[in-house]
Design a protein around this motif. Sequence first.
Motif, mmCIF file in Angstrom:
data_model
loop_
_atom_site.group_PDB
_atom_site.id
_atom_site.type_symbol
_atom_site.label_atom_id
_atom_site.label_comp_id
_atom_site.label_asym_id
_atom_site.label_seq_id
_atom_site.Cartn_x
_atom_site.Cartn_y
_atom_site.Cartn_z
ATOM 1 N N SER A 109 33.120 -16.526 77.157
ATOM 2 C CA SER A 109 32.909 -16.917 78.546
ATOM 3 C C SER A 109 32.536 -15.684 79.363
ATOM 4 O O SER A 109 32.475 -14.572 78.839
ATOM 5 C CB SER A 109 34.169 -17.579 79.128
ATOM 6 O OG SER A 109 35.249 -16.673 79.145
ATOM 7 N N TYR A 110 32.310 -15.928 80.645
ATOM 8 C CA TYR A 110 31.971 -14.818 81.539
ATOM 9 C C TYR A 110 32.466 -15.119 82.945
ATOM 10 O O TYR A 110 32.809 -16.247 83.279
ATOM 11 C CB TYR A 110 30.469 -14.568 81.558
ATOM 12 C CG TYR A 110 29.688 -15.564 82.389
ATOM 13 C CD1 TYR A 110 29.376 -15.301 83.724
ATOM 14 C CD2 TYR A 110 29.278 -16.784 81.863
ATOM 15 C CE1 TYR A 110 28.676 -16.223 84.497
ATOM 16 C CE2 TYR A 110 28.581 -17.699 82.622
ATOM 17 C CZ TYR A 110 28.281 -17.413 83.940
ATOM 18 O OH TYR A 110 27.595 -18.322 84.704
ATOM 19 N N LYS A 111 32.490 -14.077 83.760
ATOM 20 C CA LYS A 111 32.704 -14.228 85.194
ATOM 21 C C LYS A 111 31.915 -13.128 85.883
ATOM 22 O O LYS A 111 31.653 -12.068 85.303
ATOM 23 C CB LYS A 111 34.185 -14.161 85.571
ATOM 24 C CG LYS A 111 34.803 -12.769 85.460
ATOM 25 C CD LYS A 111 36.240 -12.767 85.936
ATOM 26 C CE LYS A 111 36.838 -11.358 85.780
ATOM 27 N NZ LYS A 111 38.220 -11.314 86.237
ATOM 28 N N VAL A 112 31.511 -13.402 87.105
ATOM 29 C CA VAL A 112 30.862 -12.404 87.933
ATOM 30 C C VAL A 112 31.845 -12.062 89.038
ATOM 31 O O VAL A 112 32.337 -12.947 89.736
ATOM 32 C CB VAL A 112 29.527 -12.910 88.510
ATOM 33 C CG1 VAL A 112 28.916 -11.881 89.443
ATOM 34 C CG2 VAL A 112 28.557 -13.251 87.383
ATOM 35 N N ASP A 113 32.172 -10.776 89.157
ATOM 36 C CA ASP A 113 33.159 -10.332 90.130
ATOM 37 C C ASP A 113 32.678 -9.040 90.774
ATOM 38 O O ASP A 113 32.449 -8.041 90.070
ATOM 39 C CB ASP A 113 34.503 -10.123 89.434
ATOM 40 C CG ASP A 113 35.623 -9.778 90.389
ATOM 41 O OD1 ASP A 113 35.616 -10.263 91.543
ATOM 42 O OD2 ASP A 113 36.520 -9.007 89.983
ATOM 43 N N HIS A 118 31.363 -9.737 83.756
ATOM 44 C CA HIS A 118 32.418 -9.524 82.770
ATOM 45 C C HIS A 118 32.205 -10.504 81.625
ATOM 46 O O HIS A 118 32.239 -11.718 81.841
ATOM 47 C CB HIS A 118 33.802 -9.756 83.388
ATOM 48 C CG HIS A 118 34.159 -8.777 84.439
ATOM 49 N ND1 HIS A 118 35.154 -7.843 84.271
ATOM 50 C CD2 HIS A 118 33.646 -8.570 85.683
ATOM 51 C CE1 HIS A 118 35.248 -7.110 85.362
ATOM 52 N NE2 HIS A 118 34.343 -7.534 86.233
ATOM 53 N N LEU A 119 31.994 -9.992 80.434
ATOM 54 C CA LEU A 119 31.883 -10.819 79.236
ATOM 55 C C LEU A 119 33.280 -10.884 78.643
ATOM 56 O O LEU A 119 33.887 -9.855 78.337
ATOM 57 C CB LEU A 119 30.868 -10.213 78.271
ATOM 58 C CG LEU A 119 29.472 -9.979 78.870
ATOM 59 C CD1 LEU A 119 28.534 -9.378 77.828
ATOM 60 C CD2 LEU A 119 28.885 -11.249 79.454
ATOM 61 N N LEU A 120 33.780 -12.097 78.482
ATOM 62 C CA LEU A 120 35.201 -12.308 78.219
ATOM 63 C C LEU A 120 35.494 -12.918 76.851
ATOM 64 O O LEU A 120 34.709 -13.699 76.335
ATOM 65 C CB LEU A 120 35.781 -13.258 79.279
ATOM 66 C CG LEU A 120 35.502 -12.923 80.736
ATOM 67 C CD1 LEU A 120 35.878 -14.096 81.629
ATOM 68 C CD2 LEU A 120 36.246 -11.674 81.141
ATOM 69 N N THR A 121 36.654 -12.568 76.327
ATOM 70 C CA THR A 121 37.252 -13.285 75.207
ATOM 71 C C THR A 121 38.404 -14.090 75.790
ATOM 72 O O THR A 121 38.608 -14.095 77.002
ATOM 73 C CB THR A 121 37.783 -12.320 74.130
ATOM 74 O OG1 THR A 121 38.860 -11.559 74.696
ATOM 75 C CG2 THR A 121 36.711 -11.384 73.624
ATOM 76 N N VAL A 127 33.352 -6.562 77.714
ATOM 77 C CA VAL A 127 32.149 -5.838 78.111
ATOM 78 C C VAL A 127 31.982 -6.057 79.604
ATOM 79 O O VAL A 127 32.068 -7.194 80.088
ATOM 80 C CB VAL A 127 30.888 -6.323 77.364
ATOM 81 C CG1 VAL A 127 29.665 -5.554 77.806
ATOM 82 C CG2 VAL A 127 31.069 -6.203 75.854
ATOM 83 N N ILE A 128 31.777 -4.973 80.333
ATOM 84 C CA ILE A 128 31.526 -5.077 81.777
ATOM 85 C C ILE A 128 30.173 -4.472 82.066
ATOM 86 O O ILE A 128 29.863 -3.356 81.637
ATOM 87 C CB ILE A 128 32.628 -4.383 82.596
ATOM 88 C CG1 ILE A 128 33.995 -4.998 82.294
ATOM 89 C CG2 ILE A 128 32.315 -4.463 84.096
ATOM 90 C CD1 ILE A 128 35.149 -4.322 82.965
ATOM 91 N N LEU A 129 29.344 -5.246 82.767
ATOM 92 C CA LEU A 129 27.973 -4.852 83.084
ATOM 93 C C LEU A 129 27.803 -4.830 84.599
ATOM 94 O O LEU A 129 28.488 -5.565 85.313
ATOM 95 C CB LEU A 129 26.988 -5.868 82.495
ATOM 96 C CG LEU A 129 27.217 -6.285 81.031
ATOM 97 C CD1 LEU A 129 26.393 -7.505 80.705
ATOM 98 C CD2 LEU A 129 26.866 -5.147 80.116
#
Length: 134
Positions: A109-113, A118-121, A127-129
């Motif tokens: 999953s992911y979130k934008v903050d 943020h690429l999430l488990t 991973v943060i981009l």
Amino acid sequence: MRLVVLAVLGLSCLAACAPSKPPSITGTWHIKYVNDTPVTVPEGRTAEFTLSDDHTFSASIGCNQISGDYQLDGLELVFTTGPMTRMACPPPLDALETALLDAMAMINSYKVDLGELHLLTDDASVVILDRDGH
């Protein structure tokens, strides 16, 4: 008249309460962290992650080029790695690249903050981009 006011309020709530569309994640992002390790690359190299509209991606920690496909469903995100170059990378790029590949296999999953992707488990951001490279 009271019925009209209640109907208008009800419609307003439906519009305001409807789930919002997740923000777009397509485009080129700069890789900032992999597993809490800051990503720094030598002069002349870039650590970038590009997500295309056709559900393909490309990524590099500054050494090899990684590519593949991704599936996106709401906030669920899954990567399938494909072809990649196989140059021998100097330290610490070799370890960062291995960590990125391992992390991509677990991302779901992911979130934008605050402008960061943020690429999430299930457990954490792996991973943060960011868009501007800072």
